[in-house]
Design a protein around this motif. Sequence first.
Motif, short mmCIF file in Angstrom:
data_model
loop_
_atom_site.label_atom_id
_atom_site.label_comp_id
_atom_site.label_asym_id
_atom_site.label_seq_id
_atom_site.Cartn_x
_atom_site.Cartn_y
_atom_site.Cartn_z
N THR A 11 0.82 -1.21 0.00
CA THR A 11 0.00 0.00 0.00
C THR A 11 0.86 1.25 0.00
OG1 THR A 11 -1.74 -1.18 1.20
CG2 THR A 11 -1.86 1.20 1.19
N TYR A 12 1.91 1.27 0.83
CA TYR A 12 2.81 2.41 0.86
C TYR A 12 3.50 2.59 -0.50
CZ TYR A 12 2.52 3.28 5.91
OH TYR A 12 2.09 3.63 7.17
N ALA A 13 3.92 1.48 -1.10
CA ALA A 13 4.58 1.56 -2.41
C ALA A 13 3.63 2.13 -3.46
CB ALA A 13 5.07 0.17 -2.83
N ALA A 14 2.37 1.72 -3.42
CA ALA A 14 1.39 2.23 -4.39
C ALA A 14 1.15 3.72 -4.18
CB ALA A 14 0.08 1.45 -4.25
N ALA A 15 1.11 4.15 -2.91
CA ALA A 15 0.91 5.57 -2.62
C ALA A 15 2.07 6.41 -3.13
CB ALA A 15 0.73 5.76 -1.10
N THR A 53 -7.77 7.58 2.85
CA THR A 53 -6.76 7.32 1.82
C THR A 53 -5.70 8.40 1.82
OG1 THR A 53 -8.44 6.22 0.46
CG2 THR A 53 -6.40 6.91 -0.65
N LEU A 54 -6.11 9.65 1.97
CA LEU A 54 -5.15 10.75 2.02
C LEU A 54 -4.22 10.60 3.22
CD1 LEU A 54 -7.40 13.80 1.07
CD2 LEU A 54 -5.72 12.65 -0.37
N ARG A 55 -4.77 10.19 4.36
CA ARG A 55 -3.93 9.97 5.53
C ARG A 55 -2.94 8.84 5.29
NH1 ARG A 55 -8.45 10.96 10.05
NH2 ARG A 55 -7.91 13.08 10.64
#
Length: 431
Positions: free
Chosen positions: A20-24, A58-60
Amino acid sequence: MSSAVEQYVLAADRDNTVKTYAAALRNFEEVWKGLLPATADTVARYLAEHAETYRLSTLRLHLAALARWHADNGFADPTRSPLVHKVLRGIRAKHAVPQKRARPLQLDLLEGVSDWLLNAQASARKHGRRTELLRRSRDRALLLLLGFWRAFRSDELANMRIEEVEAQRGKGLTCRPRKTKTTGEGEDRAFHCPALSRLCPVEAYLDWIELSGLKTGPVFPGIDRWGRVSTSHMLSKAVLPLLRRILHEAGAEEAASYSSHSLRRGFANWASSNGWDLKELMEHVGWRDVNSALRYVDVSQDSLKSKFERGLAATVPTVPQVPEQTPTAAPVAERQVATIHLRLLLTKPGGSRRGTERAQKQIEFVHLAKFGVRQIDRDGKRFELQVPFHDRENLDDTLLELLDELYRVALACECMLEASLHEPATDRTWD
């Protein structure tokens, strides 16, 4: 960082968190064309331009990914800027919407779909359509076994392996998954399911295993158009379209309105309405957080109505006394108190505890103490607050201001914070 150290640092995060972090970060760099390391102005502009595209949660998450990248690479964290904090608060005030909840799948619909799948299997067997026979048998096992009666998530359904399951007709089934969202690697945790007089998940599972001839590997693999059973796991993202397709083909109304959580929520409501207490429900499903469990259970309006009527029947009506008309002051809103549950998780990049203890103490003894805080777990992650208010708007303001205070403390201590507030009486959530 050495490769040996790096592998343990990565192991500290769940696979989903890493992905998830990588996608963000990809969205920030490749899609939005942002530069790393970033400035506070850049991050604030990123938030503003995505305010109507992404949910606040999602923004957080994107901010957490940016904060992690800067910390891991030795740069000052721009997400701690007062400007970024103020923009996020403005987005919450302008665009926050209530959380959507999955539509629960009712037992009568489950039974109708199960009957349809059984009839489809019989027709496929009669006409020699082996591919269809395999798919209908697999789908019924998936729907009945883990989808409803075991209330597993889509990733748990997709990753389940035959080696992890012990099943016996007429008795029951035990599954010991290697790793789930709430079960870590190497943790021996068993999930049981009894054999039932109808809609039996054990029978459905064993019928599918015997028909497929599978001995090892994924329980629910893909099946191609020629009836070849894959040796690979079904993708977790394939569970939702599969569920909707089954419901649509079985003639269910508004099949597209159901989600992969509909089975889980449907079971939770069925169990609650049939006398299960919360501890039994949490133990069966695998919930460790009471707030997570409560979000899946609806309050029956029929049950509430019967309680109202019983209260009315017990009250003897009396003839009201009409008081003399005298001037009175404008009524003052009565002060009320809301019981609020706080879920709190403070973390540091790489798993360090430095700073988290200081932040935790400041949060508890400064910001929560004024609400008569009471810890309701052993690891200091869940608290009960008594929050006074005059009206619901006043309560919203108080709780949102509290969240802001908590995030400010976390930022000052260079920590990452996950926090949510839940009111059990109304099932409202603030995050």
